[in-house]
Design a protein around this motif. Structure first.
Motif, PDB file in Angstrom:
ATOM      1  N   LEU A 157       0.798  -1.263   0.126  1.00 46.00           N
ATOM      2  CA  LEU A 157       0.119  -0.247   0.251  1.00 46.00           C
ATOM      3  C   LEU A 157       0.912   1.372  -0.075  1.00 46.00           C
ATOM      4  N   LEU A 158       1.824   1.459   0.958  1.00 49.81           N
ATOM      5  CA  LEU A 158       2.527   2.570   1.168  1.00 49.81           C
ATOM      6  C   LEU A 158       3.475   2.826  -0.190  1.00 49.81           C
ATOM      7  N   THR A 159       3.899   1.735  -1.032  1.00 47.62           N
ATOM      8  CA  THR A 159       4.811   1.960  -2.154  1.00 47.62           C
ATOM      9  C   THR A 159       3.913   1.968  -3.593  1.00 47.62           C
ATOM     10  N   HIS A 160       2.554   1.904  -3.352  1.00 57.32           N
ATOM     11  CA  HIS A 160       1.805   2.035  -4.552  1.00 57.32           C
ATOM     12  C   HIS A 160       1.676   3.427  -5.211  1.00 57.32           C
ATOM     13  N   GLU A 161       1.864   3.570  -6.583  1.00 60.01           N
ATOM     14  CA  GLU A 161       1.856   4.728  -7.102  1.00 60.01           C
ATOM     15  C   GLU A 161       0.605   5.772  -6.946  1.00 60.01           C
ATOM     16  N   ASN A 162      -0.530   4.945  -6.806  1.00 61.15           N
ATOM     17  CA  ASN A 162      -1.575   5.763  -6.453  1.00 61.15           C
ATOM     18  C   ASN A 162      -1.609   6.657  -4.958  1.00 61.15           C
ATOM     19  N   VAL A 163      -0.787   6.082  -4.190  1.00 60.46           N
ATOM     20  CA  VAL A 163      -0.609   6.462  -2.783  1.00 60.46           C
ATOM     21  C   VAL A 163       0.605   7.016  -2.057  1.00 60.46           C
ATOM     22  N   ILE A 164       1.554   6.862  -2.995  1.00 58.88           N
ATOM     23  CA  ILE A 164       2.853   7.279  -2.349  1.00 58.88           C
ATOM     24  C   ILE A 164       2.941   9.013  -2.299  1.00 58.88           C
ATOM     25  N   ASP A 165       2.270   9.630  -2.932  1.00 57.43           N
ATOM     26  CA  ASP A 165       2.438  11.032  -2.878  1.00 57.43           C
ATOM     27  C   ASP A 165       1.179  11.319  -2.130  1.00 57.43           C
ATOM     28  N   LYS A 166       0.585  10.689  -1.318  1.00 60.21           N
ATOM     29  CA  LYS A 166      -0.938  11.062  -0.521  1.00 60.21           C
ATOM     30  C   LYS A 166      -0.215  10.967   1.026  1.00 60.21           C
ATOM     31  N   LEU A 167       0.981  10.197   1.213  1.00 54.90           N
ATOM     32  CA  LEU A 167       1.346   9.876   2.447  1.00 54.90           C
ATOM     33  C   LEU A 167       1.715  10.909   3.570  1.00 54.90           C
ATOM     34  N   SER A 168       2.078  11.967   2.977  1.00 55.07           N
ATOM     35  CA  SER A 168       2.865  13.101   3.836  1.00 55.07           C
ATOM     36  C   SER A 168       1.801  13.510   5.091  1.00 55.07           C
ATOM     37  N   ILE A 169       2.374  13.343   6.386  1.00 57.46           N
ATOM     38  CA  ILE A 169       1.394  14.047   7.392  1.00 57.46           C
ATOM     39  C   ILE A 169       1.392  15.774   7.279  1.00 57.46           C
ATOM     40  N   LEU A 170       2.518  16.206   6.720  1.00 60.98           N
ATOM     41  CA  LEU A 170       2.680  17.718   6.500  1.00 60.98           C
ATOM     42  C   LEU A 170       2.343  18.008   5.052  1.00 60.98           C
ATOM     43  N   PRO A 171       1.786  19.100   4.847  1.00 62.38           N
ATOM     44  CA  PRO A 171       1.712  19.496   3.185  1.00 62.38           C
ATOM     45  C   PRO A 171       3.079  19.721   2.627  1.00 62.38           C
ATOM     46  N   ASP A 172       3.177  19.561   1.430  1.00 62.24           N
ATOM     47  CA  ASP A 172       4.290  19.929   0.559  1.00 62.24           C
ATOM     48  C   ASP A 172       4.916  21.311   0.824  1.00 62.24           C
ATOM     49  N   PHE A 173       5.899  21.416   1.259  1.00 60.49           N
ATOM     50  CA  PHE A 173       6.434  22.812   1.630  1.00 60.49           C
ATOM     51  C   PHE A 173       6.815  23.656   0.397  1.00 60.49           C
ATOM     52  N   SER A 174       7.054  22.946  -0.748  1.00 59.02           N
ATOM     53  CA  SER A 174       7.294  23.702  -2.231  1.00 59.02           C
ATOM     54  C   SER A 174       6.004  24.093  -2.554  1.00 59.02           C
ATOM     55  N   ASN A 175       4.947  23.562  -2.259  1.00 61.73           N
ATOM     56  CA  ASN A 175       3.750  24.075  -2.833  1.00 61.73           C
ATOM     57  C   ASN A 175       3.076  25.102  -1.859  1.00 61.73           C
ATOM     58  N   THR A 176       3.383  26.432  -2.322  1.00 61.91           N
ATOM     59  CA  THR A 176       3.116  27.481  -1.438  1.00 61.91           C
ATOM     60  C   THR A 176       1.462  27.591  -0.946  1.00 61.91           C
ATOM     61  N   GLU A 177       0.636  27.498  -2.239  1.00 58.48           N
ATOM     62  CA  GLU A 177      -0.862  27.397  -1.704  1.00 58.48           C
ATOM     63  C   GLU A 177      -1.256  26.411  -0.890  1.00 58.48           C
ATOM     64  N   ALA A 178      -0.778  25.251  -0.991  1.00 55.37           N
ATOM     65  CA  ALA A 178      -1.092  24.110  -0.028  1.00 55.37           C
ATOM     66  C   ALA A 178      -0.575  24.269   1.572  1.00 55.37           C
ATOM     67  N   ILE A 179       0.457  24.995   1.459  1.00 53.19           N
ATOM     68  CA  ILE A 179       1.097  25.164   2.506  1.00 53.19           C
ATOM     69  C   ILE A 179       0.044  26.223   3.493  1.00 53.19           C
ATOM     70  N   ILE A 180      -0.355  27.369   2.527  1.00 54.88           N
ATOM     71  CA  ILE A 180      -1.159  28.337   3.149  1.00 54.88           C
ATOM     72  C   ILE A 180      -2.619  27.768   3.461  1.00 54.88           C
ATOM     73  N   THR A 181      -3.184  27.173   2.664  1.00 54.79           N
ATOM     74  CA  THR A 181      -4.587  26.553   2.839  1.00 54.79           C
ATOM     75  C   THR A 181      -4.824  25.519   3.881  1.00 54.79           C
ATOM     76  N   LEU A 182      -3.734  24.690   3.796  1.00 55.06           N
ATOM     77  CA  LEU A 182      -3.767  23.376   4.700  1.00 55.06           C
ATOM     78  C   LEU A 182      -3.192  23.462   6.073  1.00 55.06           C
ATOM     79  N   LEU A 183      -2.159  24.483   6.220  1.00 53.73           N
ATOM     80  CA  LEU A 183      -1.473  24.344   7.417  1.00 53.73           C
ATOM     81  C   LEU A 183      -1.321  25.896   7.982  1.00 53.73           C
ATOM     82  N   ILE A 184      -0.993  26.949   7.276  1.00 55.04           N
ATOM     83  CA  ILE A 184      -1.064  28.163   7.891  1.00 55.04           C
ATOM     84  C   ILE A 184      -2.306  28.900   8.364  1.00 55.04           C
TER      85      ILE A 184
END
Length: 603
Positions: free
Chosen positions: A216-243
């Motif tokens: 499950l953790l290595t499946h291509e549909n899942v691997i980019d969904k696992l992070s508990i924190l938003p992607d810090f390179s994605n400014t909008e995701a950081i602002i809307t999901l965390l800040i």
């Protein structure tokens, strides 16, 4: 559609029978008077109330909601509600004892304790109908919508059939048993729901289509969904999901179960506690379970669903009979449950029924308490007997159930309601936090905030205005809609606070004597403004807020550490998991040291 065997039916029928028995068993005592019917005589222990809080928020729409956001934006999208832990712990360490000391029947009654005159009466009546009736129907409709989707996917039921079967039993035991029946059944519902959620997660992660946790953790549909924190390179995701959630949303928005300063059915349980310590213990237990541990079974099923049903089209293909207006990513949770084996299937269905009944019964009793205590008794029949008040509570319970069920038929997904409620409450939360400690806040502060928040939310929801201000060529980025609503609402209610007169000296003195919140604002008020100087008390002795805030911060560190540790243990990141486990233990040690300095020892 699934096929249930005899054992499955026995589990489900047994659960229904126990629930109805409890409602009937406590009905005689619950119907004695309105305090017993809505607060169970104010003698509840912390552990029973804490479990009830957890069970209540373990609703059928929550797994669907979590599945929806995880499938779309990954595990980190949960920060839109994980951020409410901050206000939850502020309630634990600052407001729980204040609510219990107020000795009110409902938190809406607070308005005529804190404010005076016609504005206070208006606020109490309006908020009773606004929250107890309108918003309560919204919330219950979301839960019922989830039940409709589960019934459609798993049992092939039509929406009206699900409503009739599940709703009838729920409204019967809620009407008969009152608050005591709700809390007692919550105790059973909690363990049933947890066992079902954990059992489902373990089994579904290991079905052949998924292949176990590592696959499950290595499946291509899942691997980019696992992070508990938003992607810090994605400014909008950081602002809307965390800040925004961590810096603005938690203190500025009213949301059921996470009201700034406490309120709603959480306040109802604090008011029903034996004493202040039991109120604190109940809310702390609730926050640990609600944020740190319970989300992970749902998250695992959501991730597994990305392997089995990678998109909405695949769900539609597997379940062609589902109506298009009910189709969405949130259906994936119910779709996954159809793969459970008999026995476990019966347990999980019983757990989902438990989640539905627990949440709906709480909302029915809570909403009914507002309608009876804060509207009917105040504006319809001030001389109503206790028997009449209990009867009115039962009738309003039935009406709330019917209206919420009808509204559920028109909804598509739970995220719709989350967004509506968050926007409509934007900017009002700061008042609920400050009104205990800033004497200058008056009824007009709340009235103006409530009106402006609603008006701005409706305007910003307009397609034309939204595109003009927050579209691709708009004046503001899309994420600015919520913070701007908060800024405008907060600015206007603060302005109204200073443009209108403060509450009368009699009102403020009576409020302080009953709740003794303490603090520099009240100290200034009593020393500089109050005419009768003998009303001054020892403010330093009552001002535990600084220590309460320290405890809140350490509590957040503890619960977030447990949340991260649990996730990384599941992910197999041993070193990171150990680090967060050690951080959690250190937080416990420091929290106990801080807590021992507070006036009221924990439990």
């Amino acid at each position: 559609m699934i096929s249930l065997n005899t054992f499955d039916y026995i589990l489900i029928i047994t659960f229904f029978a126990i629930t109805l028995f409890i409602g009937i068993y406590v009905s005689k005592k619950s119907g004695k008077d309105s305090t017993e019917y809505f607060l169970s005589g104010r003698n509840m222990p912390w552990w029973l109330l804490g479990v009830s809080m957890v069970a209540t928020t373990f609703s059928t729409d929550t797994p669907n909601f979590v599945t929806d956001i995880v499938r779309k934006d990954g595990v980190s999208a949960n920060w839109m509600w994980w951020a409410f832990l901050i206000t939850g712990l502020l309630t634990v360490f600052v407001y729980a004892k204040l609510w219990r000391k107020s000795d009110l029947k409902t938190d809406i009654e607070f308005y005529e304790l804190r404010y005076g005159g016609k504005p206070a009466k208006f606020l109490r009546a309006f908020r009773a109908l606004y929250l107890g009736f309108l918003f309560n129907i919204f919330a219950m409709a979301g839960v019922t919508l989830a039940a409709i989707k589960i019934g459609g996917i798993m049992l092939g039921l039509e929406p009206w059939e699900t409503i009739i079967y599940a709703g009838t039993v729920t409204v019967i035991f809620s009407t008969l048993g009152g608050f005591k029946g709700v809390v007692y059944t919550d105790f059973i519902l909690f363990f049933t729901a947890m066992a079902g959620a954990i059992g489902a997660a373990i089994y579904l992660v290991n079905i052949p289509e998924v292949g176990g946790i590592q696959a499950l953790l290595t499946h291509e549909n899942v691997i980019d969904k696992l992070s508990i924190l938003p992607d810090f390179s994605n400014t909008e995701a950081i602002i809307t999901l965390l800040i925004i959630p961590l810096s603005v949303q938690w203190w500025s928005s009213w949301y059921p179960g996470a009201e700034p300063g406490g309120g709603g059915y959480i306040a109802q349980r604090m008011l029903a506690a034996k004493d202040e310590n039991n109120a604190i213990g109940a809310t702390f237990f609730f926050n640990i379970m609600h944020y740190a541990l319970r989300p992970w079974p749902w998250i695992l099923v959501a991730l597994a669903s990305l392997v089995v049903f990678p998109d909405v089209a695949s769900i539609k293909e597997a379940f062609p009979n589902i109506a298009d207006n009910k189709l969405g990513h949130d259906l994936a949770y119910s779709a996954m449950l159809t793969k459970l084996p008999n026995g476990l299937l019966g347990l999980v269905l019983a757990s989902l029924i438990a989640a539905y009944m627990s949440t709906i019964s709480t909302h029915l009793n809570w909403g009914s308490s507002y309608i009876v205590n804060d509207f009917y008794k105040q504006h319809i029949n001030k001389n109503a007997s206790e028997k009449e008040l209990v009867f009115t509570g039962k009738i309003s319970t039935i009406i709330l159930m019917i209206l919420s069920a009808l509204f559920a038929l028109y909804l598509q997904n739970a995220k719709q309601l989350f967004d509506i409620i968050i926007m409509f409450g934007a900017g009002t939360g700061l008042i609920f936090i400050l009104r205990w400690f800033w004497w200058r806040i008056n009824a007009w502060s709340e009235i103006s905030a409530m009106i402006i928040s609603g008006v701005i939310s409706l305007l910003f929801s307009s397609e034309v205005i939204s595109e003009l201000f927050f579209g691709a060529q708009g004046y503001f980025p899309s994420w600015a809609k919520f913070p701007l609503t908060v800024f405008i609402t907060s600015s206007i209610w603060i302005l109204f606070t200073y443009l209108t007169k403060p509450e009368s000296e009699e009102t403020l003195v009576n409020f302080y004597r009953k709740t003794t919140p303490g603090g520099p604002s009240w100290k200034y008020y009593f020393k500089s403004i109050v005419k009768e100087k003998n009303t001054i008390i020892n403010f330093d002795k009552n001002w535990n807020v600084p220590s309460g805030i320290k405890a809140m911060l350490l509590g957040c560190l503890l619960i977030y550490a447990i949340l991260f540790a649990t996730g990384h243990w599941i992910y197999g990141n041993t070193i990171i998991a150990i680090s967060f486990t050690i951080l959690a233990l250190l937080s416990v040690y420091l929290l106990l040291k801080i807590w021992n300095k507070l006036k009221n020892n924990f439990l």
